[in-house]
Design an enzyme around this catalytic site. Structure first.
Site, PDB file in Angstrom:
ATOM      1  N   MET A  37      -6.647   3.764   1.949  1.00  0.00           N
ATOM      2  CA  MET A  37      -6.250   3.838   3.360  1.00  0.00           C
ATOM      3  C   MET A  37      -5.602   5.192   3.668  1.00  0.00           C
ATOM      4  O   MET A  37      -4.969   5.365   4.711  1.00  0.00           O
ATOM      5  CB  MET A  37      -5.283   2.701   3.710  1.00  0.00           C
ATOM      6  CG  MET A  37      -5.919   1.320   3.528  1.00  0.00           C
ATOM      7  SD  MET A  37      -5.175   0.054   4.546  1.00  0.00           S
ATOM      8  CE  MET A  37      -3.480   0.095   3.981  1.00  0.00           C
ATOM      9  N   GLY A  38      -5.737   6.165   2.753  1.00  0.00           N
ATOM     10  CA  GLY A  38      -5.198   7.491   3.015  1.00  0.00           C
ATOM     11  C   GLY A  38      -3.699   7.557   2.779  1.00  0.00           C
ATOM     12  O   GLY A  38      -3.123   6.709   2.108  1.00  0.00           O
ATOM     13  N   HIS A  41      -1.439   9.934  -2.472  1.00  0.00           N
ATOM     14  CA  HIS A  41      -0.399  10.346  -3.416  1.00  0.00           C
ATOM     15  C   HIS A  41      -1.032  10.346  -4.802  1.00  0.00           C
ATOM     16  O   HIS A  41      -2.240  10.064  -4.962  1.00  0.00           O
ATOM     17  CB  HIS A  41       0.805   9.401  -3.323  1.00  0.00           C
ATOM     18  CG  HIS A  41       0.449   7.938  -3.385  1.00  0.00           C
ATOM     19  ND1 HIS A  41      -0.073   7.352  -4.523  1.00  0.00           N
ATOM     20  CD2 HIS A  41       0.509   6.953  -2.445  1.00  0.00           C
ATOM     21  CE1 HIS A  41      -0.295   6.075  -4.293  1.00  0.00           C
ATOM     22  NE2 HIS A  41       0.037   5.793  -3.028  1.00  0.00           N
ATOM     23  N   HIS A  44      -3.357   7.437  -5.883  1.00  0.00           N
ATOM     24  CA  HIS A  44      -4.750   7.534  -5.414  1.00  0.00           C
ATOM     25  C   HIS A  44      -5.516   8.582  -6.244  1.00  0.00           C
ATOM     26  O   HIS A  44      -6.677   8.382  -6.600  1.00  0.00           O
ATOM     27  CB  HIS A  44      -4.791   7.977  -3.956  1.00  0.00           C
ATOM     28  CG  HIS A  44      -4.167   7.010  -2.985  1.00  0.00           C
ATOM     29  ND1 HIS A  44      -3.054   7.319  -2.240  1.00  0.00           N
ATOM     30  CD2 HIS A  44      -4.517   5.756  -2.616  1.00  0.00           C
ATOM     31  CE1 HIS A  44      -2.739   6.297  -1.456  1.00  0.00           C
ATOM     32  NE2 HIS A  44      -3.605   5.329  -1.665  1.00  0.00           N
ATOM     33  N   GLN A  68      -6.906  -6.080   7.832  1.00  0.00           N
ATOM     34  CA  GLN A  68      -5.998  -6.559   6.793  1.00  0.00           C
ATOM     35  C   GLN A  68      -4.532  -6.498   7.197  1.00  0.00           C
ATOM     36  O   GLN A  68      -3.657  -6.775   6.391  1.00  0.00           O
ATOM     37  CB  GLN A  68      -6.230  -5.810   5.480  1.00  0.00           C
ATOM     38  CG  GLN A  68      -5.792  -4.363   5.458  1.00  0.00           C
ATOM     39  CD  GLN A  68      -6.249  -3.663   4.187  1.00  0.00           C
ATOM     40  OE1 GLN A  68      -7.430  -3.436   3.968  1.00  0.00           O
ATOM     41  NE2 GLN A  68      -5.312  -3.316   3.314  1.00  0.00           N
ATOM     42  N   MET A 191       4.435   4.511  -6.872  1.00  0.00           N
ATOM     43  CA  MET A 191       4.011   5.325  -5.720  1.00  0.00           C
ATOM     44  C   MET A 191       3.306   4.445  -4.712  1.00  0.00           C
ATOM     45  O   MET A 191       2.545   3.538  -5.069  1.00  0.00           O
ATOM     46  CB  MET A 191       3.108   6.446  -6.171  1.00  0.00           C
ATOM     47  CG  MET A 191       3.863   7.488  -6.936  1.00  0.00           C
ATOM     48  SD  MET A 191       2.874   8.961  -7.163  1.00  0.00           S
ATOM     49  CE  MET A 191       4.012   9.927  -8.150  1.00  0.00           C
ATOM     50  N   SER A 193       1.966   4.603  -0.289  1.00  0.00           N
ATOM     51  CA  SER A 193       1.967   5.306   1.002  1.00  0.00           C
ATOM     52  C   SER A 193       3.165   4.854   1.832  1.00  0.00           C
ATOM     53  O   SER A 193       3.690   5.621   2.647  1.00  0.00           O
ATOM     54  CB  SER A 193       0.679   5.011   1.760  1.00  0.00           C
ATOM     55  OG  SER A 193      -0.438   5.367   0.971  1.00  0.00           O
ATOM     56  N   ARG A 194       3.595   3.610   1.641  1.00  0.00           N
ATOM     57  CA  ARG A 194       4.702   3.082   2.455  1.00  0.00           C
ATOM     58  C   ARG A 194       6.058   3.634   2.022  1.00  0.00           C
ATOM     59  O   ARG A 194       7.031   3.468   2.754  1.00  0.00           O
ATOM     60  CB  ARG A 194       4.699   1.548   2.419  1.00  0.00           C
ATOM     61  CG  ARG A 194       3.521   0.960   3.192  1.00  0.00           C
ATOM     62  CD  ARG A 194       3.624  -0.548   3.377  1.00  0.00           C
ATOM     63  NE  ARG A 194       2.644  -1.034   4.330  1.00  0.00           N
ATOM     64  CZ  ARG A 194       1.436  -1.532   4.019  1.00  0.00           C
ATOM     65  NH1 ARG A 194       1.059  -1.601   2.748  1.00  0.00           N
ATOM     66  NH2 ARG A 194       0.616  -1.940   4.965  1.00  0.00           N
TER      67      ARG A 194
HETATM   68  P1  AMP Z   1      -4.156   1.921  -0.500  1.00  0.00           P
HETATM   69  O1  AMP Z   1      -4.471   3.256   0.098  1.00  0.00           O
HETATM   70  O2  AMP Z   1      -2.701   1.594  -0.533  1.00  0.00           O
HETATM   71  O3  AMP Z   1      -5.018   0.814   0.071  1.00  0.00           O
HETATM   72  O4  AMP Z   1      -4.570   2.011  -2.027  1.00  0.00           O
HETATM   73  C1  AMP Z   1      -5.855   2.416  -2.409  1.00  0.00           C
HETATM   74  C2  AMP Z   1      -6.029   2.208  -3.890  1.00  0.00           C
HETATM   75  O5  AMP Z   1      -5.041   2.958  -4.603  1.00  0.00           O
HETATM   76  C3  AMP Z   1      -5.840   0.738  -4.317  1.00  0.00           C
HETATM   77  O6  AMP Z   1      -6.796   0.425  -5.311  1.00  0.00           O
HETATM   78  C4  AMP Z   1      -4.439   0.748  -4.865  1.00  0.00           C
HETATM   79  O7  AMP Z   1      -4.204  -0.270  -5.818  1.00  0.00           O
HETATM   80  C5  AMP Z   1      -4.359   2.120  -5.496  1.00  0.00           C
HETATM   81  N1  AMP Z   1      -2.959   2.534  -5.650  1.00  0.00           N
HETATM   82  C6  AMP Z   1      -2.000   2.514  -4.704  1.00  0.00           C
HETATM   83  N2  AMP Z   1      -0.810   2.924  -5.223  1.00  0.00           N
HETATM   84  C7  AMP Z   1      -1.046   3.189  -6.527  1.00  0.00           C
HETATM   85  C8  AMP Z   1      -0.230   3.648  -7.621  1.00  0.00           C
HETATM   86  N3  AMP Z   1       1.065   3.912  -7.472  1.00  0.00           N
HETATM   87  N4  AMP Z   1      -0.813   3.818  -8.820  1.00  0.00           N
HETATM   88  C9  AMP Z   1      -2.135   3.562  -8.994  1.00  0.00           C
HETATM   89  N5  AMP Z   1      -2.955   3.132  -8.021  1.00  0.00           N
HETATM   90  C10 AMP Z   1      -2.423   2.948  -6.796  1.00  0.00           C
END
Ligand code: AMP
Length: 292
Positions: A37-38, A41, A44, A68, A191, A193-194
């Site tokens: 979702m961008g 960090h 990702h 979602q 880590m 995004s929030r």
């Molecule tokens: P999101 O952008 O939050 O939807 O996350 C996208 C992908 O990155 C998902 O598969 C998450 O599980 C993964 N992700 C998010 N935070 C982390 C993290 N700290 N370490 C590893 N993978 C992450």
């Protein structure tokens, strides 16, 4: 620019990404896919690194998926640092960036939704009604659009990862799901995004989530096997931090997301809590396996 930087292509339309992937595939490339979702960090970027290790062409999607988010959640204020994300994705070696619009992903005549079922009923599913149906619907759509050989997801979202594995298994989708370890800040915070929402005081309070998980793990390595006692060890850490409002803290079997009376080496500790107005989640396996 790092040495991994590529000539990244960006696609917005569904037809455009399909054509870009088809072209890559024609030359025999194995396609890796990293849906996000961008607000990128290092977590990702570790998924991108894994994709690059296991495939020839890495596609990343950045899409803040309205389906979602429940009403009242942070859909409209979710961070969207477009230029920064472009640069991070390019420098990490993403070959094709897919940034669909919500209108293209969800035209007005949409009628089918993927339902999470029992694996998505508790924990995140209970706290965020409809969340996993939204996740699985967008993941199914993205997998059908990109048609990757592998798709990489983080264990950071452990219940989501289990549901995505169930999705491709139960719907016979021809893709391998690769799960990767959680990337943490030096002080242990996963880590996310929030984390951008946290002010400096909340940022300190947020450490108690990973500290609570560690407390359960320590109790397990000291010989405790009772789930109630392991949970109490974690909860007492959360309860000692007044800035944190726990949603759940539980020891579960990660293949079913159910609680049992006793824990074993496969058990995981999962936590969700509100720090100020920000809801954070985290998890670890009770026995360190290098995967969390
Ligand atoms: P999101 O952008 O939050 O939807 O996350 C996208 C992908 O990155 C998902 O598969 C998450 O599980 C993964 N992700 C998010 N935070 C982390 C993290 N700290 N370490 C590893 N993978 C992450």
């Amino acid at each position: 620019m790092s040495s991994t930087a590529t000539n990244m292509r960006t696609a917005t339309a569904i037809a455009e990404i399909r054509a870009a992937v088809a072209e890559a595939r024609q030359s025999g490339a194995r396609i890796g896919f990293v849906p996000t979702m961008g607000a990128l960090h290092q977590g990702h970027l570790s998924l991108v690194e894994r994709s690059r290790r296991e495939s020839d062409v890495t596609v990343m999607s950045i899409f803040v998926n309205p389906l979602q988010f429940a009403p009242g959640e942070d859909y409209s204020r979710y961070p969207r640092p477009v230029d920064q994300d472009d640069n991070l994705a390019r420098d990490a070696g993403v070959d094709i960036l897919f940034r669909p619009t919500a209108e293209d992903m969800y035209p007005g005549n949409r009628t089918i939704t993927v339902t999470a079922g029992v694996l998505g009923a508790d924990w995140e599913g209970a706290s965020r009604p409809g969340h996993f149906d939204g996740v699985l619907t967008v993941v199914a759509k993205l997998l059908n659009i990109v048609l990757p050989d592998i798709a990489v997801f983080g264990r950071k979202d452990l219940q989501q990862a289990a549901l995505v594995e169930a999705l491709v298994r139960d719907l016979d989708m021809p893709v391998s799901i690769v799960l990767t370890p959680t990337i943490r800040e030096p002080d242990g915070i996963a880590m996310s995004s929030r984390n951008r929402y946290l002010d400096s005081t909340e940022r300190l309070h947020a450490r108690s989530l990973s500290q609570a998980l560690e407390a359960s793990r320590s109790a397990y390595s000291a010989g405790e096997r009772g789930v109630a006692a392991l949970e109490a060890a974690g909860r007492s850490v959360l309860d000692s931090e007044p800035g944190v409002k726990p949603d759940y803290f539980a020891i579960i079997d990660p293949s079913t997301f159910t609680r049992r009376a006793t824990a074993d080496a496969s058990s995981a500790a999962i936590v969700a809590a509100r720090v100020g107005s920000t809801r954070l989640i985290d998890n670890i396996s009770l026995v360190p396996d290098g995967q969390d």
